[in-house]
Every structure is written in C-alpha cells, then in structure tokens.
Write a protein that holds these residues in place. Structure first.
Motif, PDB file in Angstrom:
ATOM      1  N   HIS A 155      41.648  38.975  34.352  1.00  0.00           N
ATOM      2  CA  HIS A 155      41.213  39.952  33.450  1.00  0.00           C
ATOM      3  C   HIS A 155      41.548  41.134  34.173  1.00  0.00           C
ATOM      4  CE1 HIS A 155      38.882  42.594  30.745  1.00  0.00           C
ATOM      5  NE2 HIS A 155      38.865  41.852  29.797  1.00  0.00           N
ATOM      6  N   PRO A 156      42.017  42.265  33.426  1.00  0.00           N
ATOM      7  CA  PRO A 156      42.562  43.615  33.907  1.00  0.00           C
ATOM      8  C   PRO A 156      41.328  44.164  34.608  1.00  0.00           C
ATOM      9  CG  PRO A 156      43.526  43.464  31.858  1.00  0.00           C
ATOM     10  CD  PRO A 156      42.644  42.314  32.062  1.00  0.00           C
ATOM     11  N   LEU A 157      40.054  44.103  34.081  1.00  0.00           N
ATOM     12  CA  LEU A 157      39.016  44.729  34.699  1.00  0.00           C
ATOM     13  C   LEU A 157      38.540  44.302  35.973  1.00  0.00           C
ATOM     14  CD1 LEU A 157      37.038  45.893  31.642  1.00  0.00           C
ATOM     15  CD2 LEU A 157      38.695  47.408  33.110  1.00  0.00           C
ATOM     16  N   GLY A 158      39.100  43.009  36.151  1.00  0.00           N
ATOM     17  CA  GLY A 158      38.605  42.293  37.652  1.00  0.00           C
ATOM     18  C   GLY A 158      36.952  41.994  37.576  1.00  0.00           C
ATOM     19  N   LYS A 159      36.292  41.716  36.491  1.00  0.00           N
ATOM     20  CA  LYS A 159      34.933  41.398  36.439  1.00  0.00           C
ATOM     21  C   LYS A 159      34.614  40.073  36.086  1.00  0.00           C
ATOM     22  CE  LYS A 159      34.005  45.867  37.397  1.00  0.00           C
ATOM     23  NZ  LYS A 159      33.545  46.378  38.571  1.00  0.00           N
ATOM     24  N   SER A 160      33.486  39.313  36.226  1.00  0.00           N
ATOM     25  CA  SER A 160      33.179  38.247  35.935  1.00  0.00           C
ATOM     26  C   SER A 160      31.835  38.374  34.983  1.00  0.00           C
ATOM     27  CB  SER A 160      32.692  37.431  37.149  1.00  0.00           C
ATOM     28  OG  SER A 160      32.134  35.899  36.777  1.00  0.00           O
ATOM     29  N   PRO A 161      31.432  37.623  34.058  1.00  0.00           N
ATOM     30  CA  PRO A 161      32.339  36.175  33.585  1.00  0.00           C
ATOM     31  C   PRO A 161      33.520  36.484  32.946  1.00  0.00           C
ATOM     32  CG  PRO A 161      30.432  36.709  32.062  1.00  0.00           C
ATOM     33  CD  PRO A 161      30.290  37.793  33.233  1.00  0.00           C
ATOM     34  N   VAL A 162      34.602  35.722  32.781  1.00  0.00           N
ATOM     35  CA  VAL A 162      35.641  35.443  32.072  1.00  0.00           C
ATOM     36  C   VAL A 162      35.723  34.152  31.443  1.00  0.00           C
ATOM     37  CG1 VAL A 162      37.943  35.590  31.756  1.00  0.00           C
ATOM     38  CG2 VAL A 162      36.753  37.435  33.306  1.00  0.00           C
ATOM     39  N   LEU A 163      35.708  33.966  30.292  1.00  0.00           N
ATOM     40  CA  LEU A 163      35.737  32.629  29.591  1.00  0.00           C
ATOM     41  C   LEU A 163      37.428  32.255  29.216  1.00  0.00           C
ATOM     42  CD1 LEU A 163      33.611  30.650  26.867  1.00  0.00           C
ATOM     43  CD2 LEU A 163      35.894  31.535  26.445  1.00  0.00           C
TER      44      LEU A 163
END
Length: 222
Positions: free
Chosen positions: A48-56
């Motif tokens: 994900h471009p923002l580089g944050k978690s969580p990502v589903l």
C-alpha cells in the motif's frame, strides 16, 4: 484466501481478532518495526502506498484502515449478522464507535507518544532539555486533560451497557480495543472500573486469544 499484512504491536492485531471471531481462514504476512524509529518497514509500501498496517488483500481488493477493513469483513463474511446490531439505536452507536476510535481518541494518544519522546535522540543533545520541557508542558496542559475527558466519557457510557454498541458484543468493541489497550498499558485505567471490566471481558474471548497466538508478540495484551 485473505491475506493480512500485519505489523507487530499494531492496530492490525484487531483485524486478526475479527477474522478469528468470524472463523474465516486467512494468511498473515508479518512485518517487524524498525527498532530505532519504531516505524513500519519500507517493504509495506509495496503493498500500500502509505506503508501502514493493517492492509487486507482479498482477491482483487486491497484495503487499508482498520475501520474500513472491519466494516468490509462484517458486511462480507458475517452472514448471520452476529457482529453488527440490528436495533436502530444500537446500530447508530456501532457506527459511531467504529469512527470514534481512530477519529477522536487515537490522535490524542499518538500526540502524547510524540511529545513524550521530545528531548530524546535523534534530537541534538544541546536542545534536548528544551524539547523535554516542551513535551511535558504540552502533555500536562493539554493532552492529559483531553485524554482524561475522553476516559470519563467512555467510562460513563459503559455504566449503562456492557458493550459499546448495546447489550451484545459487536465489531465496534473490536475496533475500540486498540486505543483502550494502549491507555491501559500505561496504567491509565486505574480509576475506570467499567473500562477495566470491559477490557477483561474482551481479552478472555477465545477468538482474541487465538489471534494472539497467530499474530505473535503483542505488548498491549495483559
């Protein structure tokens, strides 16, 4: 198969918990924080471009933001409607707490964390005393008062009902878990017995415990 891009000691733990409640199979892609900065690794930006978690990731769908992910999982996989209230008032509470968690409460906690680190490395040592003084002043005169106001609000709410969105456990309780665990881990719930009782009730749920086993170390759990 669902894949959760999961960062240690982060909001993504509650996504694992939601999936365990639903009984939906999933894979975990585990990421470790940088030990110095405590930020997520750059490799998350490939997901994900923002580089944050969580990502589903579910088929062609890639979705970030805890609240959005929890809503998606409930709408898509909670076929029996166990985790979203049906009664009108409870459903509005459910919607409110899903947004309140990250929209109102978490920004204060993040600010407290940032100002609590003023005066530490990598700030130049000559100005660290000034940084510490500013950080303590902002916390004492603004953040601590704001957080106390929110805690009183939450405690009062839970004097009238056992769960955040009415008489039954819902996904709103899952969403609210992270900020309340963060406050409790710093000793901030001592004066709030209803919040303590709520936290105890969610943390003994079998799905919560199973998510801990799968997600790895989680310092906010008791």
């Amino acid at each position: 198969m669902i894949t959760i891009h999961h960062l240690d000691n982060s909001r993504s733990q509650r996504i694992l918990w939601m999936l365990e409640e639903l009984g939906v199979p999933y894979d975990i892609a585990l990421y470790q924080r940088d030990k110095r900065s405590m930020l997520a690794p750059e490799s998350l930006k490939k997901v994900h471009p923002l580089g944050k978690s969580p990502v589903l990731v579910d088929g062609a769908l890639t979705l970030a933001e805890s609240g959005a992910i929890i809503e998606y999982l409930q709408e898509t996989y909670d076929l029996a409607g166990k985790y979203k209230p049906t009664e009108h008032i409870a459903r509005q509470q459910y919607r409110y707490w899903l947004h309140y968690s990250e929209g109102s409460l978490m920004p204060l906690l993040v600010m407290k964390l940032i100002f609590g680190r003023l005066g530490q490395s990598p700030m130049p040592w000559l100005i660290r005393p000034i940084g510490r003084a500013i950080g303590k002043g902002v916390q004492k005169n603004y953040l601590d008062k704001q957080i106390a106001n929110h805690l009183h609000y939450l405690e009062t709410h839970l004097t009238t009902q056992h769960w955040f969105a009415g008489s039954q456990f819902s996904a709103a309780d899952i969403q609210m878990s992270f900020p309340i665990e963060a406050i409790e881990s710093r000793g901030g719930l001592e004066a709030y017995p209803h919040l303590q009782a709520w936290l105890s009730a969610v943390q003994v749920r079998p799905a919560y415990q199973q998510a801990l086993k799968k997600g790895g170390p989680y310092q906010l759990a008791r």
